[in-house]
Write an enzyme that holds these catalytic residues in place. Structure first.
Site, mmCIF file in Angstrom:
data_model
loop_
_atom_site.group_PDB
_atom_site.id
_atom_site.type_symbol
_atom_site.label_atom_id
_atom_site.label_comp_id
_atom_site.label_asym_id
_atom_site.label_seq_id
_atom_site.Cartn_x
_atom_site.Cartn_y
_atom_site.Cartn_z
ATOM 1 N N HIS A 1 0.830 -1.213 0.000
ATOM 2 C CA HIS A 1 0.000 0.000 0.000
ATOM 3 C C HIS A 1 0.865 1.264 0.000
ATOM 4 O O HIS A 1 0.574 2.227 -0.701
ATOM 5 C CB HIS A 1 -0.951 0.000 1.204
ATOM 6 N N LYS B 1 -9.055 -9.722 7.497
ATOM 7 C CA LYS B 1 -9.645 -10.139 8.766
ATOM 8 C C LYS B 1 -9.712 -8.975 9.730
ATOM 9 O O LYS B 1 -8.885 -8.068 9.682
ATOM 10 C CB LYS B 1 -8.866 -11.301 9.376
#
Lengths: 192, 297
Positions: A38, A105
């Site tokens: 990212h 998650k």
């Protein structure tokens, strides 16, 4: 609570149909990206550099696999979700990239709830710690970029067939199961 | 007294086993939880987790993609044999990583460069404990997931903050569980370190959850009662497996305690993912091995 079989790339319409509590199986190309991936996307965008893949309609899986190189090919050994909260600062950027599904998650927070609504995106919860089971649906590692960042942090391009089950936990309408659970739990604690 | 016989091959097998199996204590509690769980979503998650463990077992693959951070506890009564373990453990971890049983996840803390083999200064972290008179060497290998670490907290509490009947301490635990939500891969197990100063509480919190059998009972009656109360209440908060709701949020609460200074009460809360990748063995001089946490290899 419906079960959907979706093929990537996803459209706005695919995403808008999904509601919290639904189950999804994905077929097609899935990208992995986590902390350093990212950051690299952000740096590339700021520098006006082209990205190695097109994220339009894509699914980003917050995951770092265990892979093995055999001759020129990569063999996937296992893959499972990593904690998505670490990627929360990139919510707006990921929306602008055209990503339709974020798989991970633990869910994400306010910035992502807003971005998911604004850019028509959905969050899919994978079963945590279930790396062998999830890997069984990936039939090919098509390649990897930014390998110098290390095996977990590289951007992997995976081809999956009925990848899942994935639970819809943050939909594109501003709802978050995590948020609801947190609010209820804090009320229980206050009442103790 | 004979010498301890410890081979590199044996140590390698223990490391490999830690990566590819979940210890029996965790699995047993997971199975019991599945039988009691009423939420359909939670049941689906628990079933997937148990199925995944069986698949890893059959295929000799790492149970989880993240090997977590390795800590090894070595408790000994004499240093003989300990040096062999110190030498073999890092080498075995690098070899297991090369063979695909663990992902190379250890990086330089500041520049984040990855040597690609799970090695680095202080890795694995080895905690040595001298126990005078102990005739065996106890070795516990523990790979603890680092998503779980993100939910951990430390707080130096005061007497006033502890509150009457430890109300403040309990509230801190409950809020920490709720704030961590799905991050630590619930159902989690929680280690709580109380006492000393910051460093002591932190070490006790990891030791409590990594070295005790999750089914055991604290020999201290007050701590036993507190562990049970915390576990029961946490499971009423509704976080559930994967943080998506249900009554299976926590598998065990273990508290480690030391004395502290009258002005403070240091408290560290340490999450462990359900994937309890650990291996425990007691090594005797006659070559005997006694395994911890339930079923042996």
């Amino acid at each position: 609570m419906a079960v959907y079989e979706l093929t990537l790339p996803l459209s706005d319409q695919d995403v808008e149909t999904l509601k919290n509590g639904d189950t999804v199986y994905l077929t097609g190309v899935i990208f992995t990206s986590r902390d350093m991936g990212h950051l690299e996307i952000k740096k590339s965008l700021e520098a006006g550099k082209a990205l190695p893949v097109d994220f339009t309609g894509s699914a980003i899986f917050h995951a770092g696999p265990v892979v093995k190189k055999i001759d020129e090919d990569w063999e996937l050994i296992v893959i499972g979700p990593t904690t998505s909260m670490r990627m929360e600062p990139y919510a707006e950027m990921v929306g602008q990239l055209g990503v339709k599904a974020v798989i991970g998650k633990g869910g994400m927070r306010e910035g992502s709830i807003k971005a998911f609504k604004k850019y028509k995106q959905v969050y899919l919860q994978a079963a945590p710690g279930c790396a062998v089971k999830l890997a069984a649906a990936v039939n090919k590692v098509e390649g990897g970029f930014w390998l110098e960042k290390g095996m977990p942090e590289a951007l992997w391009v995976l081809h999956a067939e009925r990848f899942g089950p994935l639970a819809v936990t943050m939909d594109s309408h501003g709802n978050s199961i995590y948020q609801d659970i947190k609010e209820q739990a804090l009320k229980i604690i206050e009442a103790l | 007294m004979g010498a301890f016989t410890i081979t590199y091959e044996e140590v390698y097998e223990w490391i490999k086993r830690s990566c590819t199996h979940v210890s029996e204590d965790s699995l047993e509690i997971m199975k019991e939880a599945l039988a009691k769980e009423e939420s359909a979503g939670a049941r689906a998650m628990l079933s997937a987790m148990l199925e995944n463990v069986a698949m890893a077992d059959e295929q000799t693959k790492p149970v989880c993609q993240s090997p977590g951070f390795p800590t090894v506890y070595i408790r000994f009564g004499s240093t003989e044999g300990v040096e062999l373990l110190r030498k073999y453990l890092p080498k075995a971890m690098v070899e297991a990583t090369g063979n695909g049983y663990a992902r190379p996840s250890i990086v330089h803390s500041l520049n984040r460069s990855n040597p690609g083999n799970n090695s680095g200064d202080g890795v694995p972290n080895i905690e040595y404990q001298y126990i005078p008179g102990q005739e065996y060497i106890e070795l516990i290998v523990s790979f603890k997931g680092c998503g779980a670490e993100l939910g951990n907290i430390y707080k130096t509490m005061t007497t006033a903050q502890l509150g009457s009947d430890l109300k403040g301490l309990k509230k801190l635990v409950y809020e920490t569980v709720v704030n961590a939500g799905g991050m630590p891969c619930p159902p989690s197990a929680i280690g709580i370190g109380i006492g000393g100063q910051m460093d002591v509480a932190a070490k006790l919190s990891r030791e409590a959850i990594s070295t005790r059998d999750w089914r055991d009972e604290n020999p201290d009656p007050q701590l036993k009662q507190l562990e049970q109360e915390l576990l029961e209440t946490i499971n009423k908060l509704g976080v559930g497996p994967a943080g998506i709701g249900g009554s299976t949020t926590c598998l065990a609460v273990k508290i480690g305690m030391a004395a502290t200074h009258t002005a403070i009460c240091p408290v560290a809360i340490n999450f462990h993912c359900w994937v309890a990748r650990r291996f425990g063995v007691r090594l005797y001089r006659d070559g005997r091995r006694e395994y911890l946490f339930g079923k042996e290899a």
